[in-house]
Design a protein around this motif. Structure first.
Motif, PDB file in Angstrom:
ATOM      1  N   GLY A 100      15.178  -1.826   3.132  1.00 20.47           N
ATOM      2  CA  GLY A 100      16.577  -1.722   3.534  1.00 20.47           C
ATOM      3  C   GLY A 100      17.481  -2.093   2.373  1.00 20.47           C
ATOM      4  O   GLY A 100      17.376  -1.536   1.289  1.00 20.47           O
TER       5      GLY A 100
ATOM      6  N   TRP B  41       8.430   2.869  11.277  1.00 20.98           N
ATOM      7  CA  TRP B  41       8.759   2.730   9.866  1.00 20.98           C
ATOM      8  C   TRP B  41       8.052   3.822   9.061  1.00 20.98           C
ATOM      9  O   TRP B  41       7.091   4.431   9.516  1.00 20.98           O
ATOM     10  CB  TRP B  41       8.384   1.346   9.312  1.00 20.98           C
TER      11      TRP B  41
ATOM     12  N   GLN C 230       8.700   1.088  -1.129  1.00 22.97           N
ATOM     13  CA  GLN C 230       9.976   1.124  -0.416  1.00 22.97           C
ATOM     14  C   GLN C 230       9.707   1.397   1.050  1.00 22.97           C
ATOM     15  O   GLN C 230       8.997   2.347   1.405  1.00 22.97           O
ATOM     16  CB  GLN C 230      10.912   2.186  -0.974  1.00 22.97           C
TER      17      GLN C 230
ATOM     18  N   TYR D 246      11.275   2.132   4.867  1.00 23.04           N
ATOM     19  CA  TYR D 246      12.398   2.695   5.591  1.00 23.04           C
ATOM     20  C   TYR D 246      12.213   2.330   7.065  1.00 23.04           C
ATOM     21  O   TYR D 246      11.228   2.744   7.683  1.00 23.04           O
ATOM     22  CB  TYR D 246      12.430   4.218   5.446  1.00 23.04           C
TER      23      TYR D 246
END
Length: 146
Positions: A52, A112, A132, A134
């Motif tokens: 985030g 996710w 990363q 999300y």
């Protein structure tokens, strides 16, 4: 079968065979509030982790971010890795969900996705140089505040 074992679709890109066992350990460490060192060790020394609006680069920042993940409303978490989609043998997208139990007794499940890039480090271990995640943190925030 472990909930941390994702399935890779058959196709033309061959997934590095070390990646599935890597994620089995990584998500087990992620769900263990005492596994800070093992969690950080899954990244390269200069690795970048983005969740985030949170970003950490390098093992010092990674450790701070990791400890912060356990200092908020979340009491326990349990990741479920459903699919691994390889771009190359060491560059993948992931899809899963995570079950949260909050300190206030409420439970929330959130979908996710993640992007991970791997390298083989100097000690011949597979580590992420980039990771990363999300996900929508609003359901956790709403459950924590109500």
């Amino acid at each position: 079968m472990s909930t941390y074992t994702g399935q890779a679709p058959s196709g033309s890109v061959e997934l590095d065979p070390r990646i599935i066992p890597f994620f089995e350990k990584f998500y087990a460490d992620s769900d263990n509030p005492d596994a800070h060192d093992d969690y950080v060790d899954s990244m390269t020394k200069d690795g970048t982790l983005i969740m985030g609006s949170k970003r950490a680069t390098g093992q010092g920042e990674l450790m701070t971010l990791r400890k912060g993940l356990w200092s908020g409303p979340v009491k326990t978490r349990k990741h479920h890795l459903h699919r691994i989609y390889p771009f190359t043998s060491q560059d993948v997208m992931l899809h899963g969900n995570v079950d949260y139990e909050l300190h206030n007794g409420k439970s929330v499940t959130v979908d996710w996705a993640a992007h991970a890039q791997f390298v083989e480090s100097e000690d011949k271990k597979l580590r992420m140089r980039f990771y990363q995640v999300y996900l929508d943190s609003a359901p956790v925030a709403q459950a924590a505040s109500s």
